[in-house]
Design an enzyme around this catalytic site. Structure first.
Site, short mmCIF file in Angstrom:
data_model
loop_
_atom_site.label_atom_id
_atom_site.label_comp_id
_atom_site.label_asym_id
_atom_site.label_seq_id
_atom_site.Cartn_x
_atom_site.Cartn_y
_atom_site.Cartn_z
N LYS A 34 -46.05 -62.01 23.26
CA LYS A 34 -46.35 -60.78 23.71
C LYS A 34 -45.42 -59.71 22.89
O LYS A 34 -44.33 -59.89 22.82
CB LYS A 34 -46.03 -60.51 25.42
N SER A 69 -51.05 -56.70 32.20
CA SER A 69 -50.81 -56.17 30.60
C SER A 69 -50.74 -57.01 29.73
O SER A 69 -50.84 -56.91 28.40
CB SER A 69 -49.34 -55.30 30.79
N SER A 85 -48.88 -59.29 35.66
CA SER A 85 -49.47 -59.18 34.38
C SER A 85 -49.49 -60.56 33.46
O SER A 85 -50.06 -60.30 32.33
CB SER A 85 -48.37 -58.23 33.39
N1 GLN Z 1 -50.86 -54.05 36.50
C1 GLN Z 1 -49.34 -53.78 37.08
C2 GLN Z 1 -48.82 -52.22 36.66
O1 GLN Z 1 -49.79 -51.86 36.27
C3 GLN Z 1 -48.45 -55.02 36.60
C4 GLN Z 1 -47.76 -54.76 35.45
C5 GLN Z 1 -47.11 -55.94 35.05
O2 GLN Z 1 -47.00 -56.83 35.60
N2 GLN Z 1 -46.29 -55.71 34.00
O3 GLN Z 1 -47.69 -52.21 36.94
#
Ligand code: GLN
Length: 481
Positions: free
Chosen positions: A79, A154, A178
């Site tokens: 990532k 994400s 994410s």
């Molecule tokens: N979808 C969640 C957010 O927007 C989690 C993001 C993540 O785990 N980095 O914060």
């Protein structure tokens, strides 16, 4: 020889490399060819590294020298918020577009020692904020099952890379889901480890009390191999924990709990609800006992998360000011420089969360929002501790719906935040959570073969192994002994 990537796992690739069925160089070339074919439409990778074959040749040398481990020569996606020395890492943000890492993250250093092959950096929501990878400065990642749909976020690039056979496995990060949500949308396995189990050193921070690096792969076994390679206490991250911090309490077959009331009110799709019933049935057939449990405050999780997380984001992102890192847009005065650099360098969602976070931390609102959310986080911790007195594993769907259409939720941030309803609590409480594919949503408007669905297993602190066992059983994977 031609390498068949479809059915390959870390485990089977390792056996084949050991036997000499193919070399690490041949394996990596096969992945590069596949990426060449698929990435222009899927956009899982922001960049493919220029030294992939060199890394693979090093791996082949280790097989010849008999110093290879299970991960030697295994091609992985990384990532874009995980540092790899000498390579760009931008967290998919314009503000870090030209930042190149001056050191290795602890996780990449550990994987280098294993001799893995890093294929490239995968796409993500900017600074890991989002549930669809639509917040990337490098364009959306498309779902390999239906290119009109999101791959989740994400870590959408990492999940899509594995699902399109563009990597054998990948690393992501998980602050509120994410790793798990994109894994679920793309039909692969994803783990968010116990908070403190994996070092955050060299990870571009989002919410420091919530972030963990996680693994995405095709099987529970592969994810556990990767997790075991990256875990461990680290003197560079004082929040990492000693190996024996949490003694394992599960004895024999794990007892499973389902927070039934919460699921009823969780706004889940019909397909998700039906699939969940099938999952429960199949676990019962395998001899598991399932009981309903009460988590009386879990419906406050999402609200607490969306206060604590932006508060930490506003603080972590303060360092990107145009002076210390990356993008600078100059104005008339120093103050203009800050405003212009941050205004143009950050995307919409990042700016929204910085503003929200600054607000909930400001004097007068701190007690009303931030402190209350912190108090709720403590209460959730006690609720979970109480629940784990009677059961060993908590089962929920991973997401309320299968992958949604690109653009469907971009105009409505709250609808997007609701995606995280089942995943954020594990981060607030710090417990491990694993998502595995559980079937498909079928329908007239859906692609042939359907869209992947996933279920989530959450365990006590330090009980990743319990999750691997139950989920492995569920998938009928034989991975131990
Ligand atoms: N979808 C969640 C957010 O927007 C989690 C993001 C993540 O785990 N980095 O914060």
């Amino acid at each position: 020889m031609a390498v068949n990537l479809k059915g390959l796992t870390i485990r089977t690739a390792h056996e084949a490399l050991k036997k000499g069925d193919f070399s690490a160089a041949e394996l990596s070339s096969a992945y590069l060819d596949r990426i060449e074919k698929k990435n222009s439409s899927i956009n899982a990778y922001i960049e493919i590294y220029d030294d992939v074959l060199k890394q693979a040749e090093e791996a082949d040398k280790r097989f010849r020298d008999n110093t290879a481990t299970t991960l030697t020569g295994i091609p992985l996606g990384l990532k874009d918020n995980i540092l790899l020395k000498g390579k760009r890492a931008s967290a998919a943000s314009k503000i870090l577009e030209n930042y190149s890492a001056s050191y290795d993250a602890t996780v990449t250093e550990k994987l280098k020692k294993e001799g893995v092959v890093f294929l490239g950096r995968t796409n993500m929501d900017e600074f890991a904020m989002g549930s669809s990878t639509e917040n990337s400065a490098y364009g959306v990642t498309r779902n390999p099952y239906d290119e009109a749909r999101v791959a989740g976020g994400s870590s959408g690039g990492s999940a899509a890379a594995v699902a399109m056979d563009g990597a054998l496995a990948a690393l992501g990060t998980d602050t509120g889901g994410s790793v798990r949500q994109p894994a679920s949308f793309c039909g692969v396995v994803g783990l968010k480890p116990t908070y403190g189990r994996v070092s955050r050193y060299g990870i571009i921070a989002m919410g420091s009390s919530l972030d963990q690096v996680g693994a995405i792969g095709k099987t529970v076994d592969d994810v556990s191999i990767l997790y075991n390679a990256i875990r461990g206490q680290d003197s560079f991250d004082s929040t990492t924990i000693a190996e024996n911090t949490y003694p394992v309490k599960t004895k024999g077959r794990a007892r499973i709990g389902v927070p039934r009331d919460f699921l009823k009110n969780g706004g889940i799709d019909k397909a998700v609800g039906e699939n969940f019933e099938t999952v429960e049935k199949s676990l019962i057939e395998r001899g598991y006992e399932i009981e309903d449990i009460d988590l009386p405050n879990i419906s406050y999780s999402l609200a607490a998360y969306y206060i604590i997380m932006p508060a930490e984001v506003s603080s972590n992102l303060a360092r990107y000011d145009g002076m210390k890192f990356g993008f600078l847009k100059e104005g008339e005065t120093l103050k203009d420089d800050y405003f212009l650099s941050r205004g143009f360098g950050f995307g919409r969602e990042s700016r929204r969360r910085i503003i929200l976070g600054t607000y909930v931390l400001s004097s007068g609102y701190y007690d009303a929002y931030y402190n209350k959310a912190g108090e709720m986080r403590r209460i959730l911790g006690s609720d979970f501790a109480r629940a784990f007195d009677g059961i060993d594993v908590i089962l929920t769907p991973t997401t309320p719906s299968p992958a949604f259409k690109i653009g469907e939720k971009t105009a409505d941030p709250v609808a997007m935040y609701l995606e995280d309803i089942f995943t954020v609590t594990a981060n607030l409480v710090g417990i491990p959570a694993l998502t595995v594919p559980s079937g498909s949503a079928l329908g007239n408007n859906l692609p042939e073969g359907g869209l992947p669905l996933g279920v989530q297993f959450m365990g006590r602190h330090g009980e990743e192994e319990t999750l691997f066992n139950v989920a492995g059983d569920f998938l009928k994977e034989k991975h131990y002994g």
